[in-house]
Design a protein around this motif. Structure first.
Motif: not given
Length: 279
Positions: A1-2, A65-68, A88-91
Motif C-alpha cells: 500500500m502507498d 476499500p480493502y482496509l480494516e 475486510n482482512a488486511h495488514r
C-alpha cells in the motif's frame, strides 16, 4: 500500500470534517454515552463526531476499500457504511478519532481536532498519523520512514518539521496520581497545567517541543497512537512502563501507561521512575 498517496488523498476529507465542525460548533446538543470502564471520566459526544466519521470512512473506501477499520464511534455508524468494510482482512487498519476533544468542541474551544492514521498490524506501530485543527487550519502528518510534516493553512504545502530541544516538563492530566507527581519532581521534571482536554492538542505540543513529555494512564490506544508516528519521526519515543517502544492492537484498548517525548531519555527515565501502574 502507498501510505503517502493515501495520506494525500485523505486531506480533503479532513478539510470537510473541519468545515462541518466549524459550521456546527455551538449548534449541536451534547450527548452522553455509557462509560466503557471505571477510568472514563468524560463521555461527551455529538452528531458532529458521527458526521465526520462518515466523511472519513467514505473517502477512505474510495481510496482503499480493502482496509480494516477501527473508529471510536463505529457502533453508531449506519449499517450500510459499516458493511463496506465488514469482511475486510488486511495488514493495515484505518484508525479514526473523528473529533478528538469533543468536550472542547462542545464548549466552544478551538483545540479540538480530527484524527486518523494507519496501523501496521505486522509491526504493531502506526505507519501514518494525521491530525487536523480546523480553527487554525493546521495539519500535522507523520509517515513512517519519510518524516513529520506540518501545513499552515489547509491548501499550503506540507513542510518538514524540525526536531527541537524541549524543556524538562510534564503535564498535569487526568488519571495521574499524587505518587506520579512526586515521581516527576524527584526526576527533575516541572509539572505544568494542561491547556486543553484534547489529547491531540497536547501531544502536538510534545511534537513541537513546547512540552517535554506527556504521561498518560488508561487512555485508549488511539489517543496516543496517531501522534506516535509524528513524534517518532522527529527522533522521539513513545514507550510504556517497561521503557520499550509501545505497540498497538487493532481494538485500541485502554493502555496502563504511555509516555511520549521528543527526547527518548526523558521517556525512558520517566518509565523507570514511575515503575508499576499506580492505578
Amino acid at each position: 500500500m502507498d501510505v503517502l498517496a493515501f495520506a494525500v488523498g485523505m486531506r480533503a476529507a479532513l478539510y470537510q470534517c473541519g468545515q462541518v465542525g466549524r459550521a456546527l460548533q455551538g449548534r449541536v446538543a451534547r450527548e452522553e454515552k455509557a462509560p466503557d470502564s471505571v477510568h472514563q471520566m468524560s463521555t461527551s459526544v455529538s452528531v458532529v463526531d458521527r458526521l465526520c466519521q462518515e466523511i472519513l470512512l467514505l473517502r477512505a473506501y474510495a481510496l482503499a476499500p480493502y482496509l480494516e477499520v477501527q473508529s471510536e464511534e463505529m457502533e453508531d455508524c449506519p449499517p450500510a457504511i459499516r458493511d463496506l468494510f465488514a469482511g475486510n482482512a488486511h495488514r493495515y487498519v484505518l484508525v479514526l478519532d473523528p473529533v478528538d476533544g469533543t468536550g472542547d468542541f462542545l464548549d466552544g474551544a478551538d483545540t479540538y481536532a480530527h484524527m486518523m492514521g494507519l496501523l501496521d498490524q505486522e509491526s504493531g506501530r502506526m505507519d501514518l498519523g494525521m491530525i487536523y485543527f480546523p480553527e487554525g487550519g493546521r495539519l500535522y502528518v507523520g509517515v513512517r520512514d519519510m518524516g513529520a510534516f506540518v501545513s499552515e493553512g489547509f491548501y499550503a504545502p506540507l513542510e518538514p518539521m524540525d526536531p527541537v530541544s524541549p524543556p524538562r516538563t510534564v503535564e498535569r492530566v487526568k488519571r495521574l496520581k499524587d505518587a506520579d507527581y512526586a515521581a516527576f519532581r524527584e526526576l527533575g521534571f516541572r509539572v505544568v497545567p494542561a491547556e486543553s482536554g484534547s489529547a491531540a492538542y497536547e501531544l502536538t505540543r510534545v511534537a513541537e517541543g513546547v512540552l517535554g513529555a506527556m504521561v498518560m494512564r488508561h487512555f485508549h490506544g488511539h489517543d496516543t497512537a496517531i501522534s506516535s508516528v509524528i513524534i517518532e519521526e522527529l527522533g522521539g519515543q513513545v514507550c510504556g512502563v517497561d521503557g520499550c517502544t509501545v505497540t498497538y492492537e487493532k481494538e485500541m484498548p485502554r493502555m496502563p501507561l504511555v509516555i511520549s517525548s521528543l527526547v527518548p531519555d526523558y521517556a525512558r527515565r520517566l518509565a523507570e521512575g514511575l515503575g508499576d501502574d499506580r492505578s
